[in-house]
Write a protein that holds these residues in place. Structure first.
Motif, PDB file in Angstrom:
ATOM      1  N   GLN A  93       0.838  -1.202   0.000  1.00  0.00           N
ATOM      2  CA  GLN A  93       0.000   0.000   0.000  1.00  0.00           C
ATOM      3  C   GLN A  93       0.871   1.250   0.000  1.00  0.00           C
ATOM      4  O   GLN A  93       1.915   1.285   0.659  1.00  0.00           O
ATOM      5  N   VAL A  94       0.423   2.243  -0.749  1.00  0.00           N
ATOM      6  CA  VAL A  94       1.133   3.518  -0.835  1.00  0.00           C
ATOM      7  C   VAL A  94       0.137   4.641  -0.542  1.00  0.00           C
ATOM      8  O   VAL A  94      -0.892   4.748  -1.205  1.00  0.00           O
ATOM      9  N   PHE A  95       0.454   5.459   0.451  1.00  0.00           N
ATOM     10  CA  PHE A  95      -0.381   6.608   0.795  1.00  0.00           C
ATOM     11  C   PHE A  95       0.373   7.865   0.369  1.00  0.00           C
ATOM     12  O   PHE A  95       1.419   8.192   0.947  1.00  0.00           O
ATOM     13  N   VAL A  96      -0.133   8.534  -0.643  1.00  0.00           N
ATOM     14  CA  VAL A  96       0.550   9.690  -1.219  1.00  0.00           C
ATOM     15  C   VAL A  96       0.052  10.962  -0.552  1.00  0.00           C
ATOM     16  O   VAL A  96      -1.139  11.289  -0.614  1.00  0.00           O
ATOM     17  N   TRP A  97       0.970  11.664   0.107  1.00  0.00           N
ATOM     18  CA  TRP A  97       0.626  12.960   0.701  1.00  0.00           C
ATOM     19  C   TRP A  97       0.931  14.099  -0.274  1.00  0.00           C
ATOM     20  O   TRP A  97       0.218  15.098  -0.312  1.00  0.00           O
ATOM     21  N   ASN A  98       1.968  13.941  -1.056  1.00  0.00           N
ATOM     22  CA  ASN A  98       2.309  14.965  -2.045  1.00  0.00           C
ATOM     23  C   ASN A  98       3.178  14.335  -3.125  1.00  0.00           C
ATOM     24  O   ASN A  98       4.170  13.675  -2.819  1.00  0.00           O
ATOM     25  N   ASN A  99       2.792  14.509  -4.370  1.00  0.00           N
ATOM     26  CA  ASN A  99       3.577  14.045  -5.506  1.00  0.00           C
ATOM     27  C   ASN A  99       3.313  14.957  -6.687  1.00  0.00           C
ATOM     28  O   ASN A  99       2.313  14.827  -7.388  1.00  0.00           O
TER      29      ASN A  99
END
Length: 280
Positions: free
Chosen positions: A12-18
């Motif tokens: 799982q990947v939780f993206v806060w800023n990309n």
């Protein structure tokens, strides 16, 4: 069975800023394929409905921002000199211990097996900030859980010298095979096959091109002697992969045996009891 040897990968990947040029889905896919050095025996399998705990989940964080290098050489066009953090590398994955993990992994902190995998290229102003959850899984569910990069096998080459090789042709005969396969006695110039190094032969059949060696040698393979080549891409060293695969196979056989014995007992109990008759 190797595909069912458990290993650890990012699930799982939780993206806060990309705000890089790589979209979230592609970057998450690349992150999932990064091999990790975590011993799977130290973790439990996480079910679909199970909450993440320190026993079934390892958490990593990425927080990287690309900036211009104020000390860059004048006139340089090399991004490594012009920018700071111009590439997102696997080494930027930072493990965040939880619960008892700091003690469990004290000898070997979780990290990518290769710190130099390029995951994305960045330019000034671009930032990537995310949280990653790694879990235990098997390769039959997804390739990222496969502990093996390449696995192959071949049969053991067999070389039989049917009649003596003339001493003046010994070196020529030797060069027709891979180095170390053919030995030449320094005193008698007698040619022989090295029984240990014969496995290194590439089976090029070069010797058959030369008429002077016609009917001198017979090339074949041992049909029940397999040479396996296994390359590891996980926490398992290659020599451990085959025993782990055998263990998985034995566990499956044990389940089948238990089910077969239960079925036999059930059938036996039904045969010993009264047989119900249809109403007349």
């Amino acid at each position: 069975m190797i595909a069912e040897v458990p290993t650890i990968a990012i699930e799982q990947v939780f993206v806060w800023n990309n705000n890089s040029v790589i979209v979230d889905e592609i970057l998450a896919h690349r992150l999932g394929l990064v091999p990790l050095n975590v011993d799977p025996t130290l973790m439990t399998m996480k079910g679909p409905e199970d909450p993440p705990t320190d026993q079934n989940t390892i958490v990593f964080h990425i927080d990287i921002t690309c900036e211009r290098n104020p000390k860059a050489p004048k006139g340089s066009t090399n991004p490594a000199e012009l920018y700071i953090n111009h590439e997102l590398l696997s080494s930027h994955l930072k493990w965040t211990p939880a619960g008892e993990q700091e003690e469990v992994f004290a000898g070997k902190p979780p990290a990518p097996t290769n710190p130099n995998i390029v995951l994305a290229k960045l330019r000034p102003g671009q930032q990537i900030n995310m949280e990653l959850h790694a879990v235990k899984g098997v390769g039959k569910d997804h390739a990222k859980f496969s502990p093996v990069a390449t696995a192959s096998y071949r049969l053991l080459p067999q070389i039989k010298i049917k009649k003596p090789i003339p001493p003046n042709l010994a070196e020529k005969f030797q060069k027709c095979f891979s180095p170390g396969v053919i030995n030449i006695d320094p005193r008698t110039r007698e040619v022989s096959v090295d029984e240990h190094n014969v496995r290194n032969d590439s089976v090029s059949r070069e010797v058959l091109r030369h008429p002077e060696f016609q009917d001198c040698v017979e090339l074949s393979r041992v049909r029940d002697y397999f040479l396996f080549n296994v390359e590891s891409e996980s926490a398992y060293p290659p020599e451990r992969l085959l025993p782990e695969a055998i263990r998985v196979m034995r566990d499956k056989l044990a389940v089948i045996r238990e089910a077969a014995e239960a079925l036999r007992e059930k059938t036996s109990s039904a045969a010993d009891g009264d047989v119900p008759m249809a109403d007349s």
